[in-house]
Design a protein around this motif. Structure first.
Motif, PDB file in Angstrom:
ATOM      1  N   ILE A   1      16.194 -25.998  19.578  1.00  0.00           N
ATOM      2  CA  ILE A   1      16.152 -24.786  18.751  1.00  0.00           C
ATOM      3  C   ILE A   1      16.199 -25.161  17.276  1.00  0.00           C
ATOM      4  O   ILE A   1      15.423 -24.658  16.458  1.00  0.00           O
ATOM      5  CB  ILE A   1      17.319 -23.838  19.099  1.00  0.00           C
ATOM      6  CG1 ILE A   1      17.139 -23.263  20.501  1.00  0.00           C
ATOM      7  CG2 ILE A   1      17.421 -22.708  18.081  1.00  0.00           C
ATOM      8  CD1 ILE A   1      18.330 -22.489  21.010  1.00  0.00           C
ATOM      9  N   LEU A   2      17.111 -26.061  16.914  1.00  0.00           N
ATOM     10  CA  LEU A   2      17.235 -26.493  15.519  1.00  0.00           C
ATOM     11  C   LEU A   2      15.988 -27.230  15.060  1.00  0.00           C
ATOM     12  O   LEU A   2      15.571 -27.103  13.902  1.00  0.00           O
ATOM     13  CB  LEU A   2      18.469 -27.384  15.352  1.00  0.00           C
ATOM     14  CG  LEU A   2      19.820 -26.683  15.454  1.00  0.00           C
ATOM     15  CD1 LEU A   2      20.955 -27.703  15.355  1.00  0.00           C
ATOM     16  CD2 LEU A   2      19.970 -25.617  14.369  1.00  0.00           C
ATOM     17  N   SER A   3      15.374 -27.992  15.958  1.00  0.00           N
ATOM     18  CA  SER A   3      14.146 -28.709  15.627  1.00  0.00           C
ATOM     19  C   SER A   3      13.017 -27.741  15.293  1.00  0.00           C
ATOM     20  O   SER A   3      12.319 -27.890  14.285  1.00  0.00           O
ATOM     21  CB  SER A   3      13.740 -29.611  16.790  1.00  0.00           C
ATOM     22  OG  SER A   3      12.506 -30.238  16.536  1.00  0.00           O
ATOM     23  N   VAL A   4      12.846 -26.724  16.155  1.00  0.00           N
ATOM     24  CA  VAL A   4      11.811 -25.713  15.918  1.00  0.00           C
ATOM     25  C   VAL A   4      12.127 -24.921  14.649  1.00  0.00           C
ATOM     26  O   VAL A   4      11.241 -24.661  13.826  1.00  0.00           O
ATOM     27  CB  VAL A   4      11.694 -24.761  17.134  1.00  0.00           C
ATOM     28  CG1 VAL A   4      10.726 -23.617  16.819  1.00  0.00           C
ATOM     29  CG2 VAL A   4      11.248 -25.523  18.368  1.00  0.00           C
ATOM     30  N   LEU A   5      13.399 -24.562  14.480  1.00  0.00           N
ATOM     31  CA  LEU A   5      13.819 -23.805  13.302  1.00  0.00           C
ATOM     32  C   LEU A   5      13.559 -24.594  12.028  1.00  0.00           C
ATOM     33  O   LEU A   5      13.072 -24.044  11.028  1.00  0.00           O
ATOM     34  CB  LEU A   5      15.306 -23.458  13.415  1.00  0.00           C
ATOM     35  CG  LEU A   5      15.909 -22.621  12.283  1.00  0.00           C
ATOM     36  CD1 LEU A   5      15.224 -21.266  12.199  1.00  0.00           C
ATOM     37  CD2 LEU A   5      17.406 -22.451  12.492  1.00  0.00           C
ATOM     38  N   PHE A   6      13.870 -25.880  12.044  1.00  0.00           N
ATOM     39  CA  PHE A   6      13.648 -26.740  10.888  1.00  0.00           C
ATOM     40  C   PHE A   6      12.167 -26.800  10.534  1.00  0.00           C
ATOM     41  O   PHE A   6      11.783 -26.721   9.366  1.00  0.00           O
ATOM     42  CB  PHE A   6      14.186 -28.147  11.173  1.00  0.00           C
ATOM     43  CG  PHE A   6      14.023 -29.110  10.040  1.00  0.00           C
ATOM     44  CD1 PHE A   6      14.885 -29.076   8.949  1.00  0.00           C
ATOM     45  CD2 PHE A   6      13.003 -30.056  10.054  1.00  0.00           C
ATOM     46  CE1 PHE A   6      14.731 -29.969   7.889  1.00  0.00           C
ATOM     47  CE2 PHE A   6      12.837 -30.950   9.005  1.00  0.00           C
ATOM     48  CZ  PHE A   6      13.704 -30.904   7.924  1.00  0.00           C
ATOM     49  N   TRP A   7      11.317 -26.928  11.565  1.00  0.00           N
ATOM     50  CA  TRP A   7       9.866 -26.988  11.338  1.00  0.00           C
ATOM     51  C   TRP A   7       9.347 -25.668  10.756  1.00  0.00           C
ATOM     52  O   TRP A   7       8.605 -25.666   9.772  1.00  0.00           O
ATOM     53  CB  TRP A   7       9.148 -27.299  12.645  1.00  0.00           C
ATOM     54  CG  TRP A   7       7.665 -27.428  12.477  1.00  0.00           C
ATOM     55  CD1 TRP A   7       6.975 -28.513  12.023  1.00  0.00           C
ATOM     56  CD2 TRP A   7       6.688 -26.403  12.735  1.00  0.00           C
ATOM     57  NE1 TRP A   7       5.633 -28.230  11.986  1.00  0.00           N
ATOM     58  CE2 TRP A   7       5.420 -26.963  12.413  1.00  0.00           C
ATOM     59  CE3 TRP A   7       6.759 -25.094  13.198  1.00  0.00           C
ATOM     60  CZ2 TRP A   7       4.242 -26.236  12.555  1.00  0.00           C
ATOM     61  CZ3 TRP A   7       5.582 -24.367  13.332  1.00  0.00           C
ATOM     62  CH2 TRP A   7       4.344 -24.943  13.010  1.00  0.00           C
ATOM     63  N   LEU A   8       9.763 -24.551  11.358  1.00  0.00           N
ATOM     64  CA  LEU A   8       9.307 -23.241  10.870  1.00  0.00           C
ATOM     65  C   LEU A   8       9.798 -22.986   9.453  1.00  0.00           C
ATOM     66  O   LEU A   8       9.055 -22.459   8.618  1.00  0.00           O
ATOM     67  CB  LEU A   8       9.813 -22.137  11.814  1.00  0.00           C
ATOM     68  CG  LEU A   8       9.121 -22.035  13.179  1.00  0.00           C
ATOM     69  CD1 LEU A   8       9.863 -21.062  14.076  1.00  0.00           C
ATOM     70  CD2 LEU A   8       7.664 -21.618  13.018  1.00  0.00           C
ATOM     71  N   PHE A   9      11.047 -23.352   9.171  1.00  0.00           N
ATOM     72  CA  PHE A   9      11.595 -23.147   7.832  1.00  0.00           C
ATOM     73  C   PHE A   9      10.813 -23.982   6.816  1.00  0.00           C
ATOM     74  O   PHE A   9      10.509 -23.502   5.719  1.00  0.00           O
ATOM     75  CB  PHE A   9      13.075 -23.537   7.803  1.00  0.00           C
ATOM     76  CG  PHE A   9      13.784 -23.084   6.551  1.00  0.00           C
ATOM     77  CD1 PHE A   9      14.304 -21.804   6.460  1.00  0.00           C
ATOM     78  CD2 PHE A   9      13.922 -23.953   5.469  1.00  0.00           C
ATOM     79  CE1 PHE A   9      14.954 -21.383   5.308  1.00  0.00           C
ATOM     80  CE2 PHE A   9      14.569 -23.543   4.318  1.00  0.00           C
ATOM     81  CZ  PHE A   9      15.092 -22.260   4.234  1.00  0.00           C
ATOM     82  N   GLY A  10      10.472 -25.211   7.174  1.00  0.00           N
ATOM     83  CA  GLY A  10       9.685 -26.060   6.277  1.00  0.00           C
ATOM     84  C   GLY A  10       8.304 -25.487   6.010  1.00  0.00           C
ATOM     85  O   GLY A  10       7.820 -25.492   4.871  1.00  0.00           O
ATOM     86  N   VAL A  11       7.660 -24.977   7.074  1.00  0.00           N
ATOM     87  CA  VAL A  11       6.355 -24.327   6.911  1.00  0.00           C
ATOM     88  C   VAL A  11       6.490 -23.104   5.999  1.00  0.00           C
ATOM     89  O   VAL A  11       5.643 -22.838   5.142  1.00  0.00           O
ATOM     90  CB  VAL A  11       5.779 -23.927   8.283  1.00  0.00           C
ATOM     91  CG1 VAL A  11       4.534 -23.056   8.118  1.00  0.00           C
ATOM     92  CG2 VAL A  11       5.436 -25.166   9.098  1.00  0.00           C
ATOM     93  N   GLY A  12       7.598 -22.373   6.174  1.00  0.00           N
ATOM     94  CA  GLY A  12       7.849 -21.206   5.334  1.00  0.00           C
ATOM     95  C   GLY A  12       8.005 -21.560   3.863  1.00  0.00           C
ATOM     96  O   GLY A  12       7.580 -20.808   2.987  1.00  0.00           O
ATOM     97  N   LEU A  13       8.604 -22.714   3.587  1.00  0.00           N
ATOM     98  CA  LEU A  13       8.726 -23.163   2.198  1.00  0.00           C
ATOM     99  C   LEU A  13       7.345 -23.410   1.592  1.00  0.00           C
ATOM    100  O   LEU A  13       7.101 -23.072   0.420  1.00  0.00           O
ATOM    101  CB  LEU A  13       9.569 -24.439   2.122  1.00  0.00           C
ATOM    102  CG  LEU A  13      11.031 -24.333   2.562  1.00  0.00           C
ATOM    103  CD1 LEU A  13      11.730 -25.674   2.347  1.00  0.00           C
ATOM    104  CD2 LEU A  13      11.759 -23.230   1.807  1.00  0.00           C
ATOM    105  N   ILE A  14       6.446 -23.970   2.396  1.00  0.00           N
ATOM    106  CA  ILE A  14       5.072 -24.198   1.922  1.00  0.00           C
ATOM    107  C   ILE A  14       4.383 -22.868   1.640  1.00  0.00           C
ATOM    108  O   ILE A  14       3.736 -22.697   0.600  1.00  0.00           O
ATOM    109  CB  ILE A  14       4.272 -25.012   2.962  1.00  0.00           C
ATOM    110  CG1 ILE A  14       4.874 -26.406   3.114  1.00  0.00           C
ATOM    111  CG2 ILE A  14       2.803 -25.102   2.563  1.00  0.00           C
ATOM    112  CD1 ILE A  14       4.284 -27.215   4.248  1.00  0.00           C
ATOM    113  N   PHE A  15       4.529 -21.908   2.565  1.00  0.00           N
ATOM    114  CA  PHE A  15       3.942 -20.583   2.355  1.00  0.00           C
ATOM    115  C   PHE A  15       4.500 -19.941   1.082  1.00  0.00           C
ATOM    116  O   PHE A  15       3.781 -19.292   0.325  1.00  0.00           O
ATOM    117  CB  PHE A  15       4.216 -19.675   3.551  1.00  0.00           C
ATOM    118  CG  PHE A  15       3.524 -20.085   4.820  1.00  0.00           C
ATOM    119  CD1 PHE A  15       2.457 -20.964   4.796  1.00  0.00           C
ATOM    120  CD2 PHE A  15       3.947 -19.594   6.044  1.00  0.00           C
ATOM    121  CE1 PHE A  15       1.813 -21.350   5.967  1.00  0.00           C
ATOM    122  CE2 PHE A  15       3.310 -19.967   7.226  1.00  0.00           C
ATOM    123  CZ  PHE A  15       2.245 -20.847   7.186  1.00  0.00           C
ATOM    124  N   SER A  16       5.793 -20.126   0.861  1.00  0.00           N
ATOM    125  CA  SER A  16       6.440 -19.557  -0.322  1.00  0.00           C
ATOM    126  C   SER A  16       5.873 -20.151  -1.607  1.00  0.00           C
ATOM    127  O   SER A  16       5.621 -19.429  -2.574  1.00  0.00           O
ATOM    128  CB  SER A  16       7.948 -19.783  -0.256  1.00  0.00           C
ATOM    129  OG  SER A  16       8.569 -19.359  -1.454  1.00  0.00           O
TER     130      SER A  16
END
Length: 201
Positions: free
Chosen positions: A45-60
């Motif tokens: 869960i943390l692995s997926v969350l970390f990946w999604l959060f990182g992608v979100g930073l790029i989108f931001s």
């Protein structure tokens, strides 16, 4: 605006993008990820969350680049047309063109044989409705002159920022990128006056 407030706006938008993408990512692929929660696989869960959060930073970051680019373009537009009404007309024409492009050219490029136009109209309609809602909120918070620029930003600039996912044209990526960018764009648009007020205070 003081550099301190720019940094606050930048960091808060990063956080908004990361959190929004994490939530949207889990929702879009809930059938795939729900087993992780059922088995309570914390590391996964943390692995997926970390990946999604990182992608979100790029989108931001993409969203913020588009926002600051539009602030510059808006000033140039006012200077070139020397009239707010003429610049608004130009923006409205560009909005119409982009929405048409979002339907017609995507349909021409990606539609399968005998595929209906409906899904392409729906996504363009969704972008337009979200743009209208945010533009009305911006108008209410500031003044009526802010409506067209806000609508232009929420539609035209959002679609430009969304272009990488549009080229791929995979449904999950389309929504995973679009919704967080809309959230980040709306956040910046509506929060900028508050950060400007912090400067005056």
């Amino acid at each position: 605006m003081k550099s301190r407030n720019w940094v606050r706006l930048f960091l808060s938008t990063l956080l908004v993008g990361g959190v929004a993408t994490s939530i949207i990512g889990f929702l879009l692929k809930w059938e795939e990820y729900k087993e992780l929660f059922i088995t309570f696989d914390v590391l996964e869960i943390l692995s997926v969350l970390f990946w999604l959060f990182g992608v979100g930073l790029i989108f931001s970051v993409i969203s913020q680049m588009g926002f600051f680019a539009y602030l510059t373009i808006h000033r140039f537009g006012l200077g070139i047309f020397r009239s707010t009404s003429l610049w608004n007309i130009a923006q409205i024409l560009l909005i119409i063109f982009v929405l048409f492009d979002l339907v017609y050219f995507r349909y021409q490029l990606f539609s399968k044989e005998n595929e209906a136009l409906t899904s392409y109209l729906l996504i363009a309609g969704y972008v337009f409705i979200v743009g209208l809602i945010v533009a009305f909120m911006k108008r209410k918070d500031t003044n009526k002159e802010a409506f067209v620029p806000a609508l232009f930003f929420m539609i035209v600039v959002t679609v430009i920022e969304w272009f990488p996912a549009l080229r791929v044209n995979e449904e999950d990526w389309l929504l995973l990128m679009l919704i967080p960018i809309q959230i980040c764009n709306a956040y910046q648009l509506l929060m900028l006056p508050k950060f400007l007020q912090q400067k005056r205070s």
